[in-house]
Design a protein around this motif. Sequence first.
Motif, mmCIF file in Angstrom:
data_model
loop_
_atom_site.group_PDB
_atom_site.id
_atom_site.type_symbol
_atom_site.label_atom_id
_atom_site.label_comp_id
_atom_site.label_asym_id
_atom_site.label_seq_id
_atom_site.Cartn_x
_atom_site.Cartn_y
_atom_site.Cartn_z
ATOM 1 N N LEU A 49 0.771 -1.318 0.233
ATOM 2 C CA LEU A 49 -0.163 -0.120 -0.102
ATOM 3 C C LEU A 49 0.802 1.197 0.189
ATOM 4 C CD1 LEU A 49 -2.803 1.278 0.122
ATOM 5 C CD2 LEU A 49 -2.560 1.204 2.789
ATOM 6 N N PHE A 50 0.809 2.120 -1.041
ATOM 7 C CA PHE A 50 1.479 3.299 -1.071
ATOM 8 C C PHE A 50 0.269 4.336 -0.519
ATOM 9 C CE2 PHE A 50 3.606 0.644 -4.335
ATOM 10 C CZ PHE A 50 4.949 1.005 -4.351
ATOM 11 N N LYS A 51 0.988 5.212 0.442
ATOM 12 C CA LYS A 51 0.317 5.990 1.266
ATOM 13 C C LYS A 51 0.495 7.498 0.682
ATOM 14 C CE LYS A 51 -2.456 5.557 4.219
ATOM 15 N NZ LYS A 51 -3.752 5.203 4.074
ATOM 16 N N ASN A 52 -0.377 8.239 0.260
ATOM 17 C CA ASN A 52 -0.533 9.741 0.251
ATOM 18 C C ASN A 52 0.691 10.213 -0.695
ATOM 19 O OD1 ASN A 52 -1.346 12.196 1.326
ATOM 20 N ND2 ASN A 52 0.395 12.550 2.402
ATOM 21 N N ALA A 53 0.543 9.496 -1.996
ATOM 22 C CA ALA A 53 1.484 9.970 -2.952
ATOM 23 C C ALA A 53 0.872 10.914 -3.938
ATOM 24 C CB ALA A 53 1.907 8.573 -3.781
ATOM 25 N N THR A 54 1.528 11.407 -4.901
ATOM 26 C CA THR A 54 1.094 11.975 -5.964
ATOM 27 C C THR A 54 1.171 11.041 -7.063
ATOM 28 O OG1 THR A 54 2.144 14.280 -5.355
ATOM 29 C CG2 THR A 54 1.539 14.029 -7.603
ATOM 30 N N VAL A 55 0.030 10.923 -7.300
ATOM 31 C CA VAL A 55 -0.080 9.791 -8.619
ATOM 32 C C VAL A 55 -0.501 10.339 -9.848
ATOM 33 C CG1 VAL A 55 -1.653 7.568 -9.001
ATOM 34 C CG2 VAL A 55 -1.051 8.334 -6.635
ATOM 35 N N TRP A 56 0.486 9.886 -10.948
ATOM 36 C CA TRP A 56 0.276 10.293 -12.118
ATOM 37 C C TRP A 56 -0.339 9.056 -13.058
ATOM 38 C CZ3 TRP A 56 3.653 14.114 -14.819
ATOM 39 C CH2 TRP A 56 4.558 15.107 -13.819
ATOM 40 N N THR A 57 -1.820 9.195 -13.321
ATOM 41 C CA THR A 57 -2.298 8.120 -13.536
ATOM 42 C C THR A 57 -2.115 7.714 -15.137
ATOM 43 O OG1 THR A 57 -4.336 9.293 -14.440
ATOM 44 C CG2 THR A 57 -4.213 8.644 -12.115
ATOM 45 N N SER A 58 -1.744 8.883 -15.917
ATOM 46 C CA SER A 58 -1.879 8.765 -17.549
ATOM 47 C C SER A 58 -3.162 8.282 -18.074
ATOM 48 C CB SER A 58 -0.574 7.530 -17.861
ATOM 49 O OG SER A 58 0.470 8.129 -17.457
ATOM 50 N N LYS A 77 6.380 12.050 -2.375
ATOM 51 C CA LYS A 77 6.972 11.387 -3.827
ATOM 52 C C LYS A 77 5.716 11.140 -4.776
ATOM 53 C CE LYS A 77 10.210 9.306 -0.563
ATOM 54 N NZ LYS A 77 10.597 7.980 0.220
ATOM 55 N N HIS A 78 6.348 10.664 -5.872
ATOM 56 C CA HIS A 78 5.424 10.627 -6.913
ATOM 57 C C HIS A 78 5.355 9.192 -7.777
ATOM 58 C CE1 HIS A 78 5.359 15.061 -8.040
ATOM 59 N NE2 HIS A 78 6.158 14.813 -7.293
ATOM 60 N N LEU A 79 4.198 8.608 -7.753
ATOM 61 C CA LEU A 79 3.923 7.241 -8.237
ATOM 62 C C LEU A 79 3.193 7.213 -9.513
ATOM 63 C CD1 LEU A 79 4.054 4.293 -6.875
ATOM 64 C CD2 LEU A 79 1.393 4.559 -6.558
ATOM 65 N N THR A 80 4.028 6.637 -10.601
ATOM 66 C CA THR A 80 3.283 6.567 -12.009
ATOM 67 C C THR A 80 3.623 5.054 -12.406
ATOM 68 O OG1 THR A 80 5.974 6.596 -13.068
ATOM 69 C CG2 THR A 80 5.042 8.711 -12.206
ATOM 70 N N ALA A 81 2.867 5.009 -13.755
ATOM 71 C CA ALA A 81 3.061 4.019 -14.389
ATOM 72 C C ALA A 81 4.370 3.530 -14.758
ATOM 73 C CB ALA A 81 1.998 3.510 -15.556
ATOM 74 N N GLY A 82 4.826 2.373 -14.855
ATOM 75 C CA GLY A 82 6.319 2.128 -15.480
ATOM 76 C C GLY A 82 6.398 2.560 -16.803
ATOM 77 N N ILE A 83 7.773 3.040 -17.133
ATOM 78 C CA ILE A 83 7.916 3.482 -18.467
ATOM 79 C C ILE A 83 8.034 2.432 -19.483
ATOM 80 C CG2 ILE A 83 9.681 4.667 -19.812
ATOM 81 C CD1 ILE A 83 10.246 6.429 -17.456
ATOM 82 N N SER A 119 -0.653 2.756 -17.595
ATOM 83 C CA SER A 119 -1.178 3.759 -16.751
ATOM 84 C C SER A 119 -1.793 3.160 -15.313
ATOM 85 C CB SER A 119 -2.693 4.245 -17.320
ATOM 86 O OG SER A 119 -3.468 3.161 -17.455
ATOM 87 N N ILE A 120 -1.907 3.899 -14.349
ATOM 88 C CA ILE A 120 -2.405 3.518 -13.021
ATOM 89 C C ILE A 120 -3.857 3.543 -12.886
ATOM 90 C CG2 ILE A 120 -2.385 3.998 -10.656
ATOM 91 C CD1 ILE A 120 0.307 5.104 -10.902
ATOM 92 N N LYS A 121 -4.480 2.320 -13.378
ATOM 93 C CA LYS A 121 -5.847 1.977 -13.210
ATOM 94 C C LYS A 121 -6.378 0.777 -12.716
ATOM 95 C CE LYS A 121 -9.560 1.928 -16.749
ATOM 96 N NZ LYS A 121 -9.907 1.820 -18.166
#
Length: 983
Positions: free
Chosen positions: A565-574, A612-618, A900-902
């Motif tokens: 569980l990643f808590k309180n992140a800035t999530v770039w969903t794409s 911190k920032h959470l993104t989908a993998g490149i 994407s983060i979905k």
Amino acid sequence: MKMRFLALATMWCSISLFAQDYFPKNDGVKAEDLNYTALTNAKIYITPTKVIDKATLLIYKGKVVATGKSVNLPKNTVSIDLEGKFIYPSFIDIYSDFGIDQPKRATGGGRTAQYESSREGFYWNDHIMPENNAIGVFKYDDKKAEELRKAGFGTVNTHIQDGIARGTGALIALNGKGSDADRILDDKSAQYFSLKKSVLKSQSYPSSLMGSLALLRQMYHDADWYAKGNVETKDRSLESLNTNKNLVQIFEAGDKDHVLRADKIGDAFNTPYVILAGGNEYENIPDIKATNAKLIVPINFPKAYDVSNPFQAQFLSLKDMRLWNQAPSNPKVLEENKITFSLTLHDLKSPSEFKDKLATALEYGLSKTTALEALTTVPAATLGKSTEIGTLQTGSQANFLITSGDIFDKGTILFENWVQGQQHIINDKSLKDIRGNYSLSAGGSTYTLSISGEPAKPIAEIKEGDDKRTSTLSYENSWVALTFHNKEGDKIYRMTGKVTSDSDNITGRLILPNGTETTFTANKTSPYSEIPKGDKQDKSPLVQPVTYPNVGYGYASRPKQETILFKNATVWTSEEAGILEATDVLIKNGKISKIGKNINAGGAIVIDATGKHLTAGIIDEHSHIALLSVNESGHNSTAEVKMEDVVDPEHIGIYRNLAGGVTSAQLLHGSANPIGGRSALIKLKWGASAEEMIYDNSPKFIKFALGENVKQSNWSSFSRFPQSRMGVEQMFINYFQRAKEYDLKKKSGQPYRVDEEMETLAEILNGERFISCHSYVQSEINMLMKVAEKFDFTINTFTHILEGYKLADKMKAHGVGASTFSDWWAYKYEVNDAIPYNAAIMQSQGITVALNSDDAEMSRRLNQEAAKTVKYGGMTELEAWKMVTINPAKLLHLDEKVGSIKEGKDADIVLWSHNPLSVYSKAEKTLIEGAVYFDLEKDKQQREAIKAEKAKLINLMLKEKNKGNATQDPKKTEKEEFHCDSL
């Protein structure tokens, strides 16, 4: 004339028909030996697991008649008492080139291009030569046979070690007293294959590993087509291949991963190969075991490196250092995992090295029983010759060794090697082992005499107190000749003595330096020991544990899925949701389970991602990392080759890409030809096998190319079509027309020859495979779209596409996507018109645009490449980020799984220390399907662990050198970083 005939007949008889009882005897009065021979009172190993003490071996005419404690001896029996001695079956080498000249590389003229073959009436590719027969070029060499007999071998399976399909081998008895009529046990013992093209032939295809694999597949398709009577002209190669398909099929792989590649070919065509391994199978035992293949295992363990020079030592890779340390454990690991294997002399410089290498394998844990099986019963059974060789059971050939003791003990002397009942003396049976420590009384003084070395070739060391004296020793027929110098070195003492029969002492004559003759006595004070005094502790080798992969930065165990569980992140969903602040993301069962605020952790590992920032993998749409070869340049179309065949799971580029937040990549063929090979879509699962990295139900892609590379203007080739951009267009039209006709015939239900190249191109026509095309110049881009439209399909992606801004409207109308560089230009002529606004302009026209690397270094920094589009084109941060996540996922038809983060998508995500577009941002954790494949803190620990392990191995290597053991110079080994034009 009559005399000439008799001379020729006599010569022919002596050469090839010695064993034929119907041939006239014209060689004078010579009686045939009809006596039996009984070897009595020996410890006899009938098989590795059936041993009889104080037994008799009875042989007649080269065969075993009986073995046991109570053997009835015929009246005409010659008995040999072997009290205290051992008898073993002679060894068998299943992979040899004995009696075959080494092939010499073709000279002059370079490689011929395209399909030009040097032969008529044979297969179109010169490297396919199953019509070759070793027996046709075999020439017995008793000097080499003697070397093999001294190493304990009585039978070898030899073949021509040249080409991809090599023809048949021959099983040869190393009988120095018979003729070829006796020695040749089977003139077609097996059929051989490899991944290496012939050094004798100059045809250019294949020029890569993937080309070799593709050629083998096509060869089997063609052999099946030929066997069904569909070819009017005679093909001697395919006839031989089909004729010999029921023989044992032996494949030279030479590496753990090549073992898997060979087995995959065999499975596809119902051909169970016996595979020559590489000696590093211990690194990937589960997959090796799953093949169920019988292996032939070399024991050419590497020497320690001379690391006394710190500057040179620093260039050694941990992988090479581990190989020295771990390779001798390979036979033991195979034994523990119940993998059937034979041992071979292959790749040893000399048969004389075999004994020491085998002793090393035993020291590392290989059992003596398995070692003996791997040299006798297993190779015999593998060749289907269990009733003839490999044992001393009734009816077997009388191939056996007489030794002083356990054959695998270092002090054991090999006395004789009998082959087909013919005695070959290696050492005198009366030879006594004189090694040990003595008190030497000579010339009124007492010395310490230490005799070590091999029993048949002992060496002496003489000391008076602590002073070592120069000495020499020779030993033959129980007589010892010994000399030593005085302390000053100017006087010599000469001794000749005999080993007494009732003790281990040596007595004899001494000639003093002044010529006076007297006597000397050497009384044995202690027996010989391999372990020096004061060094009696456990000497089990210190073997480093295997990691996954077994290189620097490999993991002690493979990463596993976790609930995180990643808590309180800035999530770039794409996604349409955009960038979510202070948001939680739950990872469970390899999927993105929940996205939201205040998610309950349950039993999850909780990671505070505040700030911190959470993104989908490149996703890198165009990469050449993790490959063993990138271009098959032998033909202008190589649609038959697969990049999946040459994925290298140990490539450090995988780990480095994970450190840059990359989780997926399309591994593309290079741009050496207009129609390249089929792509591999992989997840960068560091520590997994190549098969495990490849996407399940992977979308099908292929690489096409335009421009300078394919017409060979930058590598000076003038023998392959096309040589111009006009020729490239015509080539595409020709191949698609052929593919269309092929597909129509296939769908009609008529018999057809399976053509892997046409199968692939037909998939394009049917919308089942997608083209990713290397492209630069506007005119060529336009040309390929028109060709596609002519054949009613759509180009999927133009990659590089640096002039895409010039015809973005036409691209949109065609329906093609683009994967480009952010700001590369002017690095060659055809990119002179490139601009950094290219990506933004194409996107503004509604084209799906991604940014790719085509470079192992750039692929680690694709987040920064994405950031450049904010500067060049004014794109938003989220739209820029999509160019390395969801957009390449769409181009690769993977957007339902990744990008994407979905909720419901694969948990391929990255936790960044800062805004991912920032040059200051670092990937702190990179996950694939919920397993952590890169962790920044763990990376720091690994760096320290690598230093410590290298220091440990360096100390072990220094000890090897200090012991006087042979070493090799350090070498720097690096895997090539491939680009589109790498050849």
